[in-house]
Design a protein around this motif. Structure first.
Motif, PDB file in Angstrom:
ATOM      1  N   ALA A   1     -10.066   9.470 -14.832  1.00 62.65           N
ATOM      2  CA  ALA A   1      -8.804   9.391 -14.088  1.00 62.65           C
ATOM      3  C   ALA A   1      -8.969   9.921 -12.669  1.00 62.65           C
ATOM      4  O   ALA A   1      -8.444   9.339 -11.712  1.00 62.65           O
ATOM      5  N   GLU A   2      -9.693  11.018 -12.519  1.00 58.00           N
ATOM      6  CA  GLU A   2      -9.927  11.580 -11.190  1.00 58.00           C
ATOM      7  C   GLU A   2     -10.770  10.627 -10.351  1.00 58.00           C
ATOM      8  O   GLU A   2     -10.512  10.452  -9.157  1.00 58.00           O
ATOM      9  N   ARG A   3     -11.786  10.020 -10.963  1.00 56.23           N
ATOM     10  CA  ARG A   3     -12.645   9.068 -10.247  1.00 56.23           C
ATOM     11  C   ARG A   3     -11.805   7.904  -9.732  1.00 56.23           C
ATOM     12  O   ARG A   3     -11.935   7.487  -8.582  1.00 56.23           O
ATOM     13  N   MET A   4     -10.918   7.387 -10.583  1.00 52.33           N
ATOM     14  CA  MET A   4     -10.060   6.279 -10.170  1.00 52.33           C
ATOM     15  C   MET A   4      -9.158   6.698  -9.011  1.00 52.33           C
ATOM     16  O   MET A   4      -8.990   5.949  -8.052  1.00 52.33           O
ATOM     17  N   GLU A   5      -8.621   7.898  -9.068  1.00 54.08           N
ATOM     18  CA  GLU A   5      -7.766   8.396  -7.989  1.00 54.08           C
ATOM     19  C   GLU A   5      -8.542   8.566  -6.686  1.00 54.08           C
ATOM     20  O   GLU A   5      -8.066   8.174  -5.613  1.00 54.08           O
ATOM     21  N   LEU A   6      -9.741   9.124  -6.767  1.00 52.72           N
ATOM     22  CA  LEU A   6     -10.575   9.307  -5.574  1.00 52.72           C
ATOM     23  C   LEU A   6     -10.936   7.964  -4.936  1.00 52.72           C
ATOM     24  O   LEU A   6     -10.841   7.802  -3.709  1.00 52.72           O
ATOM     25  N   VAL A   7     -11.355   7.019  -5.755  1.00 52.36           N
ATOM     26  CA  VAL A   7     -11.753   5.707  -5.235  1.00 52.36           C
ATOM     27  C   VAL A   7     -10.543   4.948  -4.708  1.00 52.36           C
ATOM     28  O   VAL A   7     -10.619   4.307  -3.652  1.00 52.36           O
ATOM     29  N   THR A   8      -9.411   5.041  -5.389  1.00 45.71           N
ATOM     30  CA  THR A   8      -8.192   4.362  -4.927  1.00 45.71           C
ATOM     31  C   THR A   8      -7.780   4.882  -3.555  1.00 45.71           C
ATOM     32  O   THR A   8      -7.441   4.107  -2.660  1.00 45.71           O
ATOM     33  N   ASP A   9      -7.822   6.202  -3.381  1.00 46.57           N
ATOM     34  CA  ASP A   9      -7.463   6.784  -2.088  1.00 46.57           C
ATOM     35  C   ASP A   9      -8.433   6.331  -1.000  1.00 46.57           C
ATOM     36  O   ASP A   9      -8.024   5.963   0.097  1.00 46.57           O
ATOM     37  N   TYR A  10      -9.729   6.328  -1.314  1.00 44.26           N
ATOM     38  CA  TYR A  10     -10.725   5.889  -0.337  1.00 44.26           C
ATOM     39  C   TYR A  10     -10.540   4.416   0.024  1.00 44.26           C
ATOM     40  O   TYR A  10     -10.551   4.055   1.201  1.00 44.26           O
ATOM     41  N   VAL A  11     -10.348   3.565  -0.966  1.00 44.14           N
ATOM     42  CA  VAL A  11     -10.148   2.136  -0.718  1.00 44.14           C
ATOM     43  C   VAL A  11      -8.900   1.915   0.133  1.00 44.14           C
ATOM     44  O   VAL A  11      -8.909   1.120   1.076  1.00 44.14           O
ATOM     45  N   ARG A  12      -7.829   2.628  -0.171  1.00 45.93           N
ATOM     46  CA  ARG A  12      -6.592   2.501   0.616  1.00 45.93           C
ATOM     47  C   ARG A  12      -6.846   2.848   2.076  1.00 45.93           C
ATOM     48  O   ARG A  12      -6.425   2.136   2.989  1.00 45.93           O
ATOM     49  N   ARG A  13      -7.576   3.922   2.327  1.00 46.76           N
ATOM     50  CA  ARG A  13      -7.868   4.322   3.705  1.00 46.76           C
ATOM     51  C   ARG A  13      -8.766   3.303   4.401  1.00 46.76           C
ATOM     52  O   ARG A  13      -8.580   3.007   5.573  1.00 46.76           O
TER      53      ARG A  13
ATOM     54  N   PRO B   1      -2.903   4.768   6.673  1.00 43.09           N
ATOM     55  CA  PRO B   1      -2.842   4.619   5.219  1.00 43.09           C
ATOM     56  C   PRO B   1      -1.416   4.671   4.669  1.00 43.09           C
ATOM     57  O   PRO B   1      -1.075   3.942   3.742  1.00 43.09           O
ATOM     58  N   ALA B   2      -0.579   5.502   5.267  1.00 50.19           N
ATOM     59  CA  ALA B   2       0.814   5.603   4.808  1.00 50.19           C
ATOM     60  C   ALA B   2       1.594   4.311   5.065  1.00 50.19           C
ATOM     61  O   ALA B   2       2.529   3.991   4.339  1.00 50.19           O
ATOM     62  N   ALA B   3       1.212   3.575   6.092  1.00 50.67           N
ATOM     63  CA  ALA B   3       1.928   2.346   6.431  1.00 50.67           C
ATOM     64  C   ALA B   3       1.451   1.140   5.624  1.00 50.67           C
ATOM     65  O   ALA B   3       2.102   0.110   5.603  1.00 50.67           O
ATOM     66  N   LEU B   4       0.321   1.263   4.949  1.00 46.75           N
ATOM     67  CA  LEU B   4      -0.235   0.151   4.185  1.00 46.75           C
ATOM     68  C   LEU B   4       0.553  -0.048   2.897  1.00 46.75           C
ATOM     69  O   LEU B   4       0.745   0.887   2.129  1.00 46.75           O
ATOM     70  N   ASP B   5       1.010  -1.270   2.670  1.00 41.96           N
ATOM     71  CA  ASP B   5       1.697  -1.605   1.428  1.00 41.96           C
ATOM     72  C   ASP B   5       0.623  -1.900   0.385  1.00 41.96           C
ATOM     73  O   ASP B   5       0.035  -2.985   0.372  1.00 41.96           O
ATOM     74  N   THR B   6       0.352  -0.951  -0.485  1.00 43.99           N
ATOM     75  CA  THR B   6      -0.730  -1.063  -1.451  1.00 43.99           C
ATOM     76  C   THR B   6      -0.412  -2.007  -2.605  1.00 43.99           C
ATOM     77  O   THR B   6      -1.274  -2.275  -3.428  1.00 43.99           O
ATOM     78  N   GLU B   7       0.804  -2.520  -2.655  1.00 47.92           N
ATOM     79  CA  GLU B   7       1.191  -3.442  -3.720  1.00 47.92           C
ATOM     80  C   GLU B   7       1.008  -4.905  -3.310  1.00 47.92           C
ATOM     81  O   GLU B   7       1.183  -5.797  -4.124  1.00 47.92           O
ATOM     82  N   ARG B   8       0.692  -5.165  -2.052  1.00 45.71           N
ATOM     83  CA  ARG B   8       0.486  -6.538  -1.578  1.00 45.71           C
ATOM     84  C   ARG B   8      -0.967  -6.937  -1.708  1.00 45.71           C
ATOM     85  O   ARG B   8      -1.855  -6.092  -1.711  1.00 45.71           O
ATOM     86  N   THR B   9      -1.212  -8.239  -1.763  1.00 44.31           N
ATOM     87  CA  THR B   9      -2.589  -8.717  -1.837  1.00 44.31           C
ATOM     88  C   THR B   9      -3.327  -8.325  -0.559  1.00 44.31           C
ATOM     89  O   THR B   9      -2.710  -8.138   0.497  1.00 44.31           O
ATOM     90  N   LEU B  10      -4.632  -8.241  -0.668  1.00 49.22           N
ATOM     91  CA  LEU B  10      -5.421  -7.881   0.505  1.00 49.22           C
ATOM     92  C   LEU B  10      -5.293  -8.930   1.599  1.00 49.22           C
ATOM     93  O   LEU B  10      -5.210  -8.594   2.783  1.00 49.22           O
ATOM     94  N   VAL B  11      -5.256 -10.188   1.224  1.00 43.38           N
ATOM     95  CA  VAL B  11      -5.104 -11.250   2.216  1.00 43.38           C
ATOM     96  C   VAL B  11      -3.750 -11.134   2.911  1.00 43.38           C
ATOM     97  O   VAL B  11      -3.661 -11.299   4.128  1.00 43.38           O
TER      98      VAL B  11
ATOM     99  N   THR C   1      -4.706  -3.123  -3.497  1.00 47.87           N
ATOM    100  CA  THR C   1      -5.747  -2.114  -3.301  1.00 47.87           C
ATOM    101  C   THR C   1      -6.114  -1.425  -4.611  1.00 47.87           C
ATOM    102  O   THR C   1      -7.252  -1.005  -4.789  1.00 47.87           O
ATOM    103  N   HIS C   2      -5.167  -1.314  -5.537  1.00 49.33           N
ATOM    104  CA  HIS C   2      -5.454  -0.703  -6.836  1.00 49.33           C
ATOM    105  C   HIS C   2      -6.466  -1.559  -7.613  1.00 49.33           C
ATOM    106  O   HIS C   2      -7.383  -1.025  -8.235  1.00 49.33           O
TER     107      HIS C   2
END
Length: 133
Positions: free
Chosen positions: A51-63, A73-83, A118-119
């Protein structure tokens, strides 16, 4: 074929410029865009629970995705497709390179571009890392 290619339905994956409250090219006002994104170390990932690994990687990918498209990172809508947030083939290649350089793994470009959000991209990276980090 010698290069990775993604078959995308551009009518369904173009950016949502008409989404409520969004204006193309509008400046992001919640802080400076970070140009220096630090990935979690291999030791940190190895010592982390799943769970921690997933959280660390998710945060890094988001950034990394936020840096790629020029928002905080705060302005990125993480629920939208990357495209839909602006990751196309060139930014996708750059993102793939940064993931590979910092974590040692990266999804194929087609998988990266087709990620639901991003998730989902973070889950792909965690799967490639395996259980050992």
């Amino acid at each position: 074929m010698t290069a990775n290619q993604a078959v995308l339905d551009w009518l369904n994956t173009e950016p949502d410029w008409d989404a409520p409250g969004e204006v193309p090219g509008a400046p992001v006002s919640d802080g400076p865009v970070s140009v220096d994104v630090t990935a979690p170390s291999a030791a940190t990932l190895a010592a982390a629970t799943a769970a921690e690994r997933m959280e660390l990687v998710t945060d890094y990918v988001r950034r990394e995705v936020a840096r790629s498209v020029g928002v905080t990172p705060a302005a990125l809508d993480t629920e939208r497709t990357l495209v839909s947030v602006g990751i196309g083939s060139m930014l996708g290649l750059e993102l793939q390179y940064r993931l590979k350089s910092s974590l040692g793994v990266a999804p194929e470009l087609t998988e990266l571009l087709m990620a639901k959000d991003t998730h989902a991209l973070a889950a792909m990276v965690v799967a490639l890392l395996g259980s050992g980090g």
